[in-house]
Scaffold this motif. Sequence first.
Motif, mmCIF file in Angstrom:
data_model
loop_
_atom_site.group_PDB
_atom_site.id
_atom_site.type_symbol
_atom_site.label_atom_id
_atom_site.label_comp_id
_atom_site.label_asym_id
_atom_site.label_seq_id
_atom_site.Cartn_x
_atom_site.Cartn_y
_atom_site.Cartn_z
ATOM 1 N N GLY B 56 0.821 -1.208 0.000
ATOM 2 C CA GLY B 56 0.000 0.000 0.000
ATOM 3 C C GLY B 56 0.854 1.256 0.000
ATOM 4 N N ILE B 57 0.167 2.379 -0.072
ATOM 5 C CA ILE B 57 0.876 3.654 -0.168
ATOM 6 C C ILE B 57 1.485 4.032 1.177
ATOM 7 C CG2 ILE B 57 0.608 6.095 -0.740
ATOM 8 C CD1 ILE B 57 -1.916 5.132 -2.330
ATOM 9 N N GLY B 58 0.684 3.878 2.235
ATOM 10 C CA GLY B 58 1.132 4.275 3.567
ATOM 11 C C GLY B 58 2.409 3.568 3.988
ATOM 12 N N PRO B 59 2.437 2.221 3.941
ATOM 13 C CA PRO B 59 3.651 1.511 4.330
ATOM 14 C C PRO B 59 4.851 1.851 3.456
ATOM 15 C CG PRO B 59 1.786 0.028 4.316
ATOM 16 C CD PRO B 59 1.302 1.307 3.719
ATOM 17 N N TRP B 61 5.378 4.661 1.960
ATOM 18 C CA TRP B 61 5.782 6.012 2.390
ATOM 19 C C TRP B 61 6.564 5.945 3.698
ATOM 20 C CZ3 TRP B 61 5.768 10.884 0.510
ATOM 21 C CH2 TRP B 61 5.786 11.942 1.404
ATOM 22 N N HIS B 85 3.608 2.506 -7.468
ATOM 23 C CA HIS B 85 3.521 3.873 -6.940
ATOM 24 C C HIS B 85 4.804 4.327 -6.244
ATOM 25 C CE1 HIS B 85 1.764 1.231 -3.691
ATOM 26 N NE2 HIS B 85 2.785 1.784 -3.085
ATOM 27 N N PHE B 88 6.336 7.487 -7.758
ATOM 28 C CA PHE B 88 5.464 8.620 -7.438
ATOM 29 C C PHE B 88 5.747 9.130 -6.022
ATOM 30 C CE2 PHE B 88 1.023 9.401 -5.653
ATOM 31 C CZ PHE B 88 0.975 10.720 -6.050
ATOM 32 N N GLN B 91 9.135 10.834 -5.696
ATOM 33 C CA GLN B 91 9.072 12.218 -6.185
ATOM 34 C C GLN B 91 8.462 13.136 -5.128
ATOM 35 O OE1 GLN B 91 6.821 12.099 -9.786
ATOM 36 N NE2 GLN B 91 8.414 10.973 -10.891
ATOM 37 N N LEU B 92 7.354 12.648 -4.531
ATOM 38 C CA LEU B 92 6.691 13.456 -3.508
ATOM 39 C C LEU B 92 7.632 13.745 -2.343
ATOM 40 C CD1 LEU B 92 3.095 12.013 -3.072
ATOM 41 C CD2 LEU B 92 3.803 14.063 -4.262
ATOM 42 N N ARG B 96 9.448 17.361 -0.661
ATOM 43 C CA ARG B 96 8.793 17.644 0.605
ATOM 44 C C ARG B 96 9.823 17.945 1.671
ATOM 45 N NH1 ARG B 96 3.543 18.705 0.587
ATOM 46 N NH2 ARG B 96 2.569 18.276 2.577
ATOM 47 N N ILE B 97 9.710 19.055 2.295
ATOM 48 C CA ILE B 97 10.566 19.312 3.447
ATOM 49 C C ILE B 97 9.788 18.857 4.670
ATOM 50 C CG2 ILE B 97 11.828 21.076 4.734
ATOM 51 C CD1 ILE B 97 11.064 22.546 1.729
#
Lengths: 259, 373
Positions: B56-59, B61, B85, B88, B91-92, B96-97
């Motif tokens: 998933g996205i959360g893990p 991240w 993802h 993606f 990149q985010l 991001r600081i």
Amino acid sequence: MTGADTPPVVRVRGLVNRFGRQIVHDGLDLDVRSGEIFGIVGGSGSGKSVLLRTILGLKRPDAGVVELYGKNVDATTRSERAALVQRFGVTFQNGALISSLTVAENIQLPLREYRSLSEESLAALADLCLAMVGLGADAAAKFPAQLSGGMVKRAALARALALEPKLLFLDEPTAGLDPISAAAFDQLLLYLHSQLGLTVVMITHDLDTLFRTCGRIGVIVDGRMVVDTLDGMMRNPHPWIRAYFHGPRARAAEQEAHG
Amino acid sequence: MSGSLALEGSGEDWRLSLRGDWSARALAQIERQLGALRPDLAGNLVCDWTGTEAPGIGPTWALLARLARSEPGRLNVRHVGAPPHLEFLQQLLAGRIAPAAAERAPVSVEQPLERVGRWTVLQGEETRAAVGFLGRIVAVIGAAFARPRALRLKSVVRHVHETGIKAIPIVALIAFLISVIVAYLGAQQLQRFGADIFVVDLVAIAVLREMGVLLTAIIVAGRSGSAFAAEIGVMQINEETDALRAMGMNPIELLVVPRVIALVVALPLLTIIADAMGLAGGGLLSHLQLNIPWSQFTSRLHEAIAPTTFWAGLIKAPVFALLIGMVGTYRGLQVRESARELGRLTTVAVVQSIFLVILADALFAVLYVRLDF
């Protein structure tokens, strides 16, 4: 991911909704396939929002069946319902952010309800969701009342994405935005759609959005739904559909999208 | 199978094998394991995703954020079998600081002092604004002598109905019950001295001078003061008041004055009903508990009360009504933008109007003593 062979994510059969004597939906059918962006249009009072509320299980239909992921939304137990709502995200017309909570707390609301996470990971996830919708980290501590219209729409989208659903329902996501913000929102939607493999069901009157993002379009006319691709819609002889897709605004939007 | 990760290797070469359920639901567990990862990771790291199911996205991240923390240029990460993802999110993360931890201002001696100062200034401004508000109401009423239409009779009638007539049952019931209670307690004490008949004096004076009007005012403050604040507050949120101003209409004239006038009309009438019900309650209890017949009750009543007793209570009603109406509408007009404000100011409206009513009642008491009224 996109394909007609996979079972539909949203399946509506023979939907009837009435308010007193007034019949809003009269045997409406709808299939939304996995991975597509599906636009719903219709005149004022044609029951677009009622349809959305019925699909979400907020309103019980007078007849007919609504299925999400093959599950009848009106015949779910409590735990099934809890599992189901985690599989889709919704944004409402005016954002519907909880006004007493900050943006970060709004995003964390479903996470706190359904996951047991540490404060740090909640903060990190809120930041991730904000990053996904293109909002700066400084937006996290703001209250909804302090946001501009475009930021509210993005924050609402961030909240809808918090549980990582594969299915999004958007009610007029670009209504009330200036053309530049609306175009940016379309871009964002297309981007997230391609990056995250989302299925999107969107009510919209924004013809630009419709032309730019939607693969298929459903028009509610006479209580039923006519579904077709954009090109098909342009050739449809129904008078309301003709008026909608051949009006001066539609022509301009089409030129913009294809020109 | 639940999500897990295993780190193997040494020195410069590491391999992080991710296995099992890495979907969003497993996040809490994955967070814990990431936290236990050795902090001094450096060199080359291969991240192997091939053993994961539907990451998933959360893990993802969380993993990226964790690796970014131990990586001031010393860790080389290569992902194998990564989910689509990943790029993606990378990149985010790059753009991001990390949000800076909230800085806490140092506590000093000046801070409490500063707060007192701010509070004082705020109270001063509030008072000035409240006086200004009163002035604007008076101005509208003054202008209405030249232009009677400005008084909005229809609206006044509607609010008299809402705040007065609809409040009759609850006001009557509460006045009745409270005076029964007072009479009962009084009777218990007075019976010991054989002074039963003075229960009539007790009830009559208490109800007519104080309780009738005070109880009514408190009920109305809770009922209508809150309604005024909430109604006008919602109109503020919906920009309805701005719309009125933009159409050249005065919200004070349209929204505030009719409500205040209606309350000034309704509260004295409600007070009369409360007085009557209070006396009835006292009479009933005297009859049942002390065997004082109605005829004796009424004749004693005539002796007990001076001609001014009734008026001493009733005169206060319009003043209380003015306070309740003004506080409610004033707080309503202060609502800005959010639902939280609406709740807060509605509460403030009720609490403040009850406080002011009681304060005014105390001032009346002092005044009556001085005037021997």
